[in-house]
Design a protein around this motif. Structure first.
Motif, short mmCIF file in Angstrom:
data_model
loop_
_atom_site.label_atom_id
_atom_site.label_comp_id
_atom_site.label_asym_id
_atom_site.label_seq_id
_atom_site.Cartn_x
_atom_site.Cartn_y
_atom_site.Cartn_z
N THR A 239 -14.30 -40.00 34.70
CA THR A 239 -13.17 -39.85 33.67
C THR A 239 -13.31 -38.16 33.06
O THR A 239 -12.50 -37.52 32.90
N SER A 240 -14.75 -37.41 33.37
CA SER A 240 -14.86 -36.32 33.21
C SER A 240 -13.65 -35.23 34.52
O SER A 240 -12.59 -34.53 34.04
N PHE A 241 -13.11 -35.76 35.59
CA PHE A 241 -12.40 -35.09 36.75
C PHE A 241 -10.97 -35.01 35.74
O PHE A 241 -10.45 -34.36 35.70
N GLN A 242 -11.02 -36.38 35.03
CA GLN A 242 -9.31 -36.72 34.61
C GLN A 242 -9.41 -36.32 33.46
O GLN A 242 -8.54 -35.69 33.54
N GLU A 243 -10.41 -35.84 32.97
CA GLU A 243 -9.98 -35.00 31.57
C GLU A 243 -9.83 -33.41 32.07
O GLU A 243 -8.90 -32.95 31.32
N MET A 244 -10.40 -33.12 32.73
CA MET A 244 -9.98 -32.13 33.17
C MET A 244 -9.12 -31.61 34.52
O MET A 244 -8.40 -30.69 33.35
N THR A 245 -8.18 -32.43 34.82
CA THR A 245 -6.53 -32.46 34.81
C THR A 245 -6.36 -32.71 34.06
O THR A 245 -5.07 -31.94 33.92
N GLN A 246 -6.24 -33.19 33.37
CA GLN A 246 -5.56 -33.55 31.84
C GLN A 246 -5.67 -32.12 30.84
O GLN A 246 -4.60 -31.81 30.80
#
Length: 471
Positions: A239-246
């Motif tokens: 989830t942190s990686f997804q937020e970072m990509t967003q």
């Protein structure tokens, strides 16, 4: 991950291999301990049975009438000794009270094949000198156990029954050892399979994150990850990686918009100024119209100067090249003064009121920097209400709240409002600017020992808060 030869191996191979090695070492130690325990327990149990056989044989001898009954004792002893489940039956020796042999039987494995009827083992004299019923001997380098029982006739001892067996035969339990080996091998294979599939399950989302990171390195920010994982740490990673990509996607979008927006916002006043001055120079306009063109030119120059000043101030604040002049301020009086000055400069129907406690609040702050923050927040609130509505500024010991009755901030834009150069879809169509107001105000608030946060927002209005950090 690097090994000794500097070659990389997969996480799955690395951990499953090391787990298998650790498991094998553990099972070997467990097996060695189990072998010793089985051997020790088996010897003890068989020695107890040998004691029972010796006592039983001693009772039978004491009740016999002599003669040729030894062969009957020998046959009965062999039959009884089969309960020990040994390949070679133990050796039976009957002696008189002084230790002279009367007869031998059993012990086919201890016979000398070259001399039929004779026995390899001679009865040591120390057996009768020791009071222990069970003794361990080592004649000719062969470990033997000797169990003796007294022969009594009317409570008077008349001789001895001695039962002997070598240690290797007592400890031989091939079936148990085979079962133990099968059990250990089965546990090893089962443990390896379990850790392999568990590690594979854990490694899969990590591999997806690694592939997504490699894709992002090539400039592709449109990555999709499966967040339906049960492990909390893996879920946090995904989830942190997804937020970072967003966030990176949004920043990339902001970068493109910045180039277009700054170019447009800087080009527009320059183009307007150029056209107005050219019209005045060429004499196209004269008289009052000429004066009006010059006034418009000055106004556009002022806007251009403000944008450039915003950029310079933000860069200076980001680099730490600015100064704070703190002083003890009467916050009640300071807030009223700032709001009063802002009302004078506004040409709108916005109603702005101040809510402050009766007791005077004193705080160490820079009044000029605080004024910059409040003016920016008030301007944003007025723009959100299209010049019509009300603003309430509330002062308390914990900070300052600025609430408006505007249309609020869309949910999808809320995470980015403090990003530099970000401008909402509605605002960028109505107001020219660089999107530095809120980021600049937050940096100033932190420089003053506090923070600027969006407290709440809805279609009925928004509230921003300057929070003081109590030291």
């Amino acid at each position: 991950m690097l090994t000794k030869n500097n070659t990389r191996t997969s996480l799955l191979t690395y951990w499953t291999t090391r787990y298998l090695i650790s498991l094998c070492i553990g099972l070997l130690l467990l097996g060695a301990g189990s072998f010793w325990w089985i051997r020790h327990t088996t010897i003890e149990n068989r020695l107890n049975l040998l004691e029972y056989l010796a006592d039983e044989t001693a009772d039978q001898v004491s009740q016999s009438s002599g003669g040729n009954e030894f062969d009957a004792f020998d046959r009965r002893f062999d039959n009884r000794s089969r309960v020990l489940n040994m390949e070679r039956p133990p050796l039976l020796i009957i002696t008189d009270l002084k230790g002279n042999e009367i007869g031998r039987g059993g012990g086919r494995g201890l016979r000398d094949d070259n001399r039929p009827g004779a026995f390899q083992v001679k009865l040591p004299a120390e057996i009768f000198a020791n009071s222990d019923s069970v003794q361990k001997l080592n004649p000719n380098g062969t470990a033997l156990y000797a169990v003796k029982a007294p022969i009594k006739d009317n409570s008077v001892q008349t001789g001895w029954v001695v039962v002997m067996q070598d240690e290797a035969e007592l400890a031989k339990v091939n079936q148990e050892y085979r079962l133990l080996i099968i059990l250990l091998v089965g546990l090893g294979l089962l443990g390896w399979l379990v850790i392999y599939f568990l590690s594979k399950k854990i490694v899969k989302p990590i591999q997806e994150v690694a592939h997504a990171a490699a894709s992002m390195k090539d400039g592709n920010y449109d990555v999709k990850l499966n967040s339906a994982v049960k492990e909390q740490e893996i879920y946090d990673l995904v989830t942190s990686f997804q937020e970072m990509t967003q966030r990176l996607t949004q920043l990339e979008k902001l970068r493109a918009e910045l180039l277009a927006g700054v170019t447009h916002d800087l080009k527009t006043p320059v183009t307007s100024i150029s056209g107005l001055i050219q019209a005045v120079r060429d004499g196209i306009v004269t008289g009052d119209e000429r004066q009006e063109f010059l006034d418009i030119t000055l106004k556009e120059i002022g806007r251009l100067q403000n944008m450039i000043a915003d950029l310079l101030d933000f860069n200076s604040l980001s680099a730490g090249a600015f100064t704070i002049h703190p002083e003890t301020c009467n916050m009640n009086e300071l807030i009223h003064t700032i709001i009063r000055e802002w009302r004078v400069t506004q040409q709108s129907e916005v109603q702005c009121t101040v809510s402050a406690p009766e007791e005077i609040i004193y705080r160490e702050t820079d009044p000029l920097r605080l004024q910059q923050i409040l003016i920016n927040l008030l301007n944003n609130a007025a723009q959100a209400m299209n010049g019509k509505g009300s603003i309430i500024v509330s002062l308390s010991e914990s900070g300052i709240d600025i609430a408006d009755t505007g249309t609020g901030i869309p949910e999808k834009e809320q995470p980015y409002i403090f990003e530099r150069f970000f401008r909402g879809e509605k605002k960028k169509l109505k107001v020219r600017g660089l999107g530095l107001g809120l980021p600049f105000s937050r940096m100033l608030a932190k420089a003053l020992g506090g923070d600027l946060v969006l407290r709440k927002t809805s279609p009925a209005g928004s509230m921003f808060s300057i929070i003081w950090n109590n030291k």
